[in-house]
Motif scaffolding. Sequence first.
Motif, short mmCIF file in Angstrom:
data_model
loop_
_atom_site.label_atom_id
_atom_site.label_comp_id
_atom_site.label_asym_id
_atom_site.label_seq_id
_atom_site.Cartn_x
_atom_site.Cartn_y
_atom_site.Cartn_z
N LEU A 2 1.90 19.51 -19.66
CA LEU A 2 0.52 19.73 -19.23
C LEU A 2 -0.42 18.73 -19.91
O LEU A 2 -1.33 18.19 -19.27
N LEU A 3 -0.19 18.47 -21.20
CA LEU A 3 -1.01 17.50 -21.92
C LEU A 3 -0.84 16.11 -21.31
O LEU A 3 -1.83 15.38 -21.09
N VAL A 4 0.39 15.75 -21.02
CA VAL A 4 0.67 14.44 -20.42
C VAL A 4 0.00 14.31 -19.05
O VAL A 4 -0.56 13.26 -18.71
N MET A 5 0.04 15.37 -18.26
CA MET A 5 -0.58 15.32 -16.94
C MET A 5 -2.09 15.12 -17.04
O MET A 5 -2.68 14.39 -16.24
N LEU A 6 -2.71 15.75 -18.02
CA LEU A 6 -4.15 15.55 -18.22
C LEU A 6 -4.44 14.11 -18.62
O LEU A 6 -5.39 13.49 -18.11
N VAL A 7 -3.62 13.57 -19.53
CA VAL A 7 -3.81 12.19 -19.97
C VAL A 7 -3.64 11.22 -18.80
O VAL A 7 -4.43 10.30 -18.61
N MET A 8 -2.59 11.43 -18.01
CA MET A 8 -2.34 10.55 -16.87
C MET A 8 -3.44 10.66 -15.82
O MET A 8 -3.79 9.67 -15.17
N ARG A 9 -4.00 11.84 -15.64
CA ARG A 9 -5.10 12.00 -14.70
C ARG A 9 -6.32 11.23 -15.17
O ARG A 9 -6.99 10.56 -14.38
N MET A 10 -6.62 11.30 -16.47
CA MET A 10 -7.75 10.55 -17.02
C MET A 10 -7.52 9.05 -16.88
O MET A 10 -8.42 8.30 -16.48
N LEU A 11 -6.32 8.62 -17.24
CA LEU A 11 -6.00 7.20 -17.15
C LEU A 11 -6.03 6.73 -15.70
O LEU A 11 -6.49 5.64 -15.39
N GLY A 12 -5.54 7.58 -14.80
CA GLY A 12 -5.55 7.24 -13.39
C GLY A 12 -6.96 7.09 -12.84
O GLY A 12 -7.23 6.20 -12.03
N GLU A 13 -7.86 7.96 -13.28
CA GLU A 13 -9.26 7.87 -12.85
C GLU A 13 -9.85 6.52 -13.22
O GLU A 13 -10.47 5.84 -12.39
N MET A 14 -9.65 6.12 -14.48
CA MET A 14 -10.23 4.85 -14.96
C MET A 14 -9.53 3.65 -14.33
O MET A 14 -10.18 2.65 -14.00
N SER A 15 -8.20 3.74 -14.18
CA SER A 15 -7.44 2.60 -13.65
C SER A 15 -7.67 2.39 -12.16
O SER A 15 -7.64 1.27 -11.67
N GLY A 38 5.58 6.10 -22.33
CA GLY A 38 6.01 5.07 -21.38
C GLY A 38 5.44 5.25 -19.99
O GLY A 38 5.48 4.34 -19.17
N LEU A 39 4.88 6.44 -19.73
CA LEU A 39 4.30 6.68 -18.41
C LEU A 39 3.12 5.74 -18.13
O LEU A 39 2.78 5.47 -16.97
N GLU A 40 2.50 5.24 -19.20
CA GLU A 40 1.31 4.41 -19.04
C GLU A 40 1.61 3.07 -18.37
O GLU A 40 0.70 2.41 -17.84
N THR A 41 2.88 2.64 -18.38
CA THR A 41 3.23 1.32 -17.85
C THR A 41 2.88 1.17 -16.38
O THR A 41 2.55 0.08 -15.92
N VAL A 42 2.90 2.27 -15.64
CA VAL A 42 2.62 2.17 -14.20
C VAL A 42 1.19 1.70 -13.95
O VAL A 42 0.91 1.00 -12.97
N THR A 43 0.26 2.06 -14.83
CA THR A 43 -1.13 1.60 -14.64
C THR A 43 -1.29 0.13 -15.02
O THR A 43 -2.21 -0.53 -14.55
N ILE A 44 -0.40 -0.37 -15.88
CA ILE A 44 -0.39 -1.80 -16.20
C ILE A 44 0.17 -2.57 -15.01
O ILE A 44 -0.38 -3.58 -14.58
N ALA A 45 1.28 -2.06 -14.46
CA ALA A 45 1.92 -2.73 -13.33
C ALA A 45 1.05 -2.72 -12.08
O ALA A 45 1.13 -3.64 -11.26
N ALA A 46 0.22 -1.71 -11.94
CA ALA A 46 -0.60 -1.58 -10.73
C ALA A 46 -1.50 -2.80 -10.51
O ALA A 46 -1.78 -3.17 -9.36
N ALA A 47 -1.94 -3.43 -11.60
CA ALA A 47 -2.82 -4.59 -11.48
C ALA A 47 -2.15 -5.76 -10.79
O ALA A 47 -2.83 -6.65 -10.27
N GLU A 48 -0.80 -5.78 -10.78
CA GLU A 48 -0.07 -6.87 -10.12
C GLU A 48 0.57 -6.42 -8.82
O GLU A 48 1.48 -7.08 -8.31
N SER A 49 0.10 -5.31 -8.27
CA SER A 49 0.65 -4.82 -7.01
C SER A 49 -0.23 -5.26 -5.84
O SER A 49 -1.33 -5.77 -6.03
N GLU A 50 0.28 -5.05 -4.64
CA GLU A 50 -0.45 -5.45 -3.44
C GLU A 50 -1.73 -4.63 -3.26
O GLU A 50 -2.75 -5.14 -2.83
N HIS A 51 -1.65 -3.35 -3.61
CA HIS A 51 -2.80 -2.46 -3.44
C HIS A 51 -2.98 -1.64 -4.73
O HIS A 51 -2.53 -0.50 -4.82
N PRO A 52 -3.64 -2.24 -5.75
CA PRO A 52 -3.74 -1.60 -7.06
C PRO A 52 -4.33 -0.19 -7.04
O PRO A 52 -3.77 0.72 -7.64
N VAL A 53 -5.43 -0.01 -6.36
CA VAL A 53 -6.10 1.29 -6.36
C VAL A 53 -5.22 2.35 -5.70
O VAL A 53 -5.03 3.45 -6.23
#
Length: 474
Positions: free
Chosen positions: A68-81, A230-245
């Motif tokens: 649950l804590l991880v999901m909250l963190v990922m939601r926050m990070l996802g909002e900003m990313s 390690g879950l945070e890596t997906v938000t780093i990789a998103a910047a080099e994807s075709e559709h980051p958002v």
Amino acid sequence: MSRTSAPPPPTGKSENKVDSALTHGLKQRHLSMIALGGVIGAGLFVGSGAGIAAAGPSIVVAYAISGLLVMLVMRMLGEMSAANPASGSFSVHAERAIGPWAGFTAGWAFWFLLCVAVGLEGIGAAKIMVGWFPDSPEWAWVALFMVVFCATNLAAVKNFGEFEFWFAALKVAAITLFLVIGILAILGVLPGSDADAPGMTNLTGDGGFLPNGVDGLIVGLLASVFAYGGLETVTIAAAESEHPVKGVASAVRTAMWRVAIFYVGSMAVVVTLLPWDDPNVVKAGPYVATLDHLGIPNAGEIMNVVVLIALLSAMNANIYGASRMATSLVARGQGPKAIGTISGGVPRVAVLLSSVFGFGCVLLSYWSPDTIFMWLLNMIGAIILVVWFFIAVSQLILRRRTEREAPEKLVVKMWLYPGLTWVALAGMAGVFVLMLRQEDTQKQLLATGILTLVLAAVGYARQRTRPADAAERA
């Protein structure tokens, strides 16, 4: 003007510049599978055994709470990313929200964590190979893996994406098959098995659901928290994807069921089928022990292959994440300029540096296993919590700013803001307190605290020497 006194470019412009220089070679299928498989690491397959031995059946509760804590963190990070995709991810967000010193601290701490992790994963993978080829030297396997994944990351980001796509696909297939087999065994309908359905015997017998009391649950909780790193890596990789958002939004929205199924679900299967104090849970790993208990032939070798894939996947992802984080930091004036050189859309110097640092950690494990290497291990012990803390504080600040200046960027929104953000911060504080209570995690907390304070002091000192930059951000 001297180099040390020259202000770096503003965060937004410099980060956009470096992201545009990187090759956007990750396809949506790459990002989707990285998000799906990134949650499945060697820590789940092997490290969870120690948590089960400490917490017993209540390890399910431990993984649910930390999940649950991880999901909250990922939601926050996802909002900003999603609002501001950047290869520096939370480091960029911390710099924008709190100041350059915060971006410096979070970014370099995470880079350090990933590089040490690369070395640890290389050692783990090499041990498996030596088990299959006893006469081969362990260090040679580590060197081989380092060369392969360094070369993969040097070539083009699409190579990283392809490796991770297939690694993740195999991990997802393995954990899904395990869950299917486990559920059939729990129901007593596993083909070829004469075992009866276990019912609640292993969950309530032999000491009960909390055999080692609350202290055992706490140890299991701490073990589960760090398994999610390690879950945070997906938000780093998103910047080099075709559709980051789109990529970030999709990854974050599916985080809840991924964590629930892969982590909490598999722990529930293990402790339902096996007695929690079965020595093989720690010795062979919970998944191997479960498959052996069900009479699955060659279970140990099958899981060794899966764990090897998980380790190699983590090595590949961590070299990638470390190189992108370093490049982003340098682009924002937070590191030596030479590290940030981008050639052919790839930060090759940063890839080489991260790989060499990781291999250096491996050499230290042979040369100084009880001193320097142990300090390295302790220093990364709680870094993920430090990173999560910066993410939560940054989201508190940037959400208000984004609502005021560009509300259309809030494609992903944190639930019940700001209440759940404060709940997450309280949860992190609680984990820090629990670490202080446990003798074996006290040293990790102390070493991580020293590293964080040193980085913060250096970052703040650098910020003080750049008044022009500070004024420009104000």
